[in-house]
Design a protein around this motif. Structure first.
Motif, short mmCIF file in Angstrom:
data_model
loop_
_atom_site.label_atom_id
_atom_site.label_comp_id
_atom_site.label_asym_id
_atom_site.label_seq_id
_atom_site.Cartn_x
_atom_site.Cartn_y
_atom_site.Cartn_z
N LYS A 75 24.06 72.04 -29.00
CA LYS A 75 23.29 71.59 -27.84
C LYS A 75 22.14 72.56 -27.61
CE LYS A 75 27.14 69.22 -25.53
NZ LYS A 75 27.95 69.11 -24.30
N TRP A 93 23.81 69.32 -18.95
CA TRP A 93 24.01 69.16 -20.38
C TRP A 93 23.71 67.76 -20.87
CZ3 TRP A 93 23.81 73.40 -22.88
CH2 TRP A 93 24.25 74.59 -22.28
N LYS A 98 20.88 67.12 -28.32
CA LYS A 98 22.13 67.23 -29.07
C LYS A 98 21.87 66.92 -30.55
CE LYS A 98 24.78 65.62 -25.06
NZ LYS A 98 23.62 65.33 -24.20
N LYS A 132 30.61 80.29 -21.39
CA LYS A 132 31.17 79.62 -20.23
C LYS A 132 31.98 80.60 -19.40
CE LYS A 132 33.31 75.22 -19.00
NZ LYS A 132 33.89 73.97 -19.54
N ASN A 138 27.80 77.92 -16.87
CA ASN A 138 27.32 78.44 -18.15
C ASN A 138 26.16 79.39 -17.91
OD1 ASN A 138 28.64 76.64 -20.49
ND2 ASN A 138 28.26 75.34 -18.70
N ASN A 157 29.62 80.54 -33.30
CA ASN A 157 30.26 79.84 -32.18
C ASN A 157 31.62 80.41 -31.84
OD1 ASN A 157 30.17 77.83 -30.18
ND2 ASN A 157 31.30 76.38 -31.45
N PRO A 160 36.49 78.77 -29.91
CA PRO A 160 36.86 78.41 -28.53
C PRO A 160 38.22 77.74 -28.48
CG PRO A 160 35.18 76.91 -29.42
CD PRO A 160 35.32 78.03 -30.40
N ILE A 162 39.15 75.19 -26.82
CA ILE A 162 38.91 73.76 -27.02
C ILE A 162 37.64 73.62 -27.84
CG2 ILE A 162 38.47 71.55 -25.90
CD1 ILE A 162 39.94 72.62 -23.45
N PRO A 163 37.69 72.98 -29.01
CA PRO A 163 36.49 72.86 -29.84
C PRO A 163 35.32 72.27 -29.05
CG PRO A 163 38.43 72.06 -31.02
CD PRO A 163 38.86 72.32 -29.61
N GLU A 164 34.20 72.95 -29.06
CA GLU A 164 33.04 72.45 -28.35
C GLU A 164 31.78 72.87 -29.08
OE1 GLU A 164 32.48 76.01 -25.06
OE2 GLU A 164 33.43 74.13 -24.44
N ALA A 165 30.68 72.24 -28.69
CA ALA A 165 29.41 72.48 -29.38
C ALA A 165 28.89 73.89 -29.12
CB ALA A 165 28.38 71.45 -28.91
N LYS A 167 26.14 76.12 -27.87
CA LYS A 167 25.09 75.90 -26.87
C LYS A 167 24.05 77.01 -26.98
CE LYS A 167 28.40 73.69 -23.74
NZ LYS A 167 29.12 73.80 -22.44
#
Length: 240
Positions: A75, A93, A98, A132, A138, A157, A160, A162-165, A167
């Protein structure tokens, strides 16, 4: 019964029953097979039993699923995105850009894509990674400097919970200037317009970490064109 869109209540008028939406989670199908045909009908499927167009579709979907596993979301937040920001937190967001990148792509590859999207040359990009915070907001966490140019985005990255993009905030650094991560901080400034009842983004600037609140207030008052003698601002940290 309720599996087919009707009520479980036996006394409810049928006219009321058929108006209810059907549920499909518990539906089933009962199939009768002649004993003499059972061996042929229940035999394992062979390649000749599946139409060619379906075989090609299945192979394509398997290939796409494999490719999907090698991709990750990114993102991007450009300064132009912040110019129209009228809400809390650093950015909305749903208004960011994206994209998808390979997990093995590097920060250098990401800069190339950013150039294709924005026209901002790689040597004029200052990339910040978001983190975060515990309260769900954020904030900019670190500069992705030249030391990580060749690192895979998956590594940048981290892992995390929880898998997330990934940023990333894209800052135009075409004027040059070194950012001292040890002694300087990036401050985003917003103004609560009491008449319009909205938050207005005033831009951002870099301050020494030992700067006083008064230094920030002075910068804000200049940007708003306020009279320093008669109009004073109250400053708050935005937490939510």
């Amino acid at each position: 019964n309720s599996n087919y869109g009707c009520s479980d209540e036996p006394n409810e008028p049928r006219r009321m029953q058929v108006q209810k939406a059907a549920r499909f989670s518990n539906a089933y199908m009962l199939v009768y097979v002649l004993e003499k045909e059972a061996e042929a009908l229940l035999a394992p499927l062979g390649d000749d039993d599946i139409p060619q167009y379906l075989q090609e579709r299945f192979r394509r979907e398997e290939r796409m699923e494999g490719e999907k596993q090698s991709l990750m979301g990114v993102k991007l937040v450009f300064e132009s995105t912040l110019d129209g920001h009228r809400d809390v937190d650093f950015v909305r967001w749903d208004r960011c850009t994206k994209i998808e990148m390979k997990k093995t792509d590097t920060v250098t590859d990401l800069k190339r894509v950013i150039f294709e999207l924005s026209g901002l040359p790689a040597d004029a990009q200052r990339l910040w990674q978001f983190a975060k915070r515990r309260n769900g907001t954020n904030r900019l966490d670190r500069v992705l400097d030249q030391s990580v140019d060749n690192e895979p985005l998956e590594k940048v990255n981290g892992e995390p919970t929880i898998p997330e993009a990934l940023k990333v905030f894209v800052q135009d650094n075409s004027r040059g200037g070194y950012f001292d991560t040890e002694n300087e901080c990036y401050v985003s400034i917003k103004y609560m317009d009491d008449e319009a009842k909205e938050l207005r983004y005033l831009g951002a600037t870099v301050f020494p970490k030992d700067a006083l609140i008064g230094d920030i207030v002075e910068t804000m008052e200049k940007r708003l064109g306020l009279d320093e003698e008669t109009e004073r601002l109250e400053v708050y940290e935005e937490l939510t």
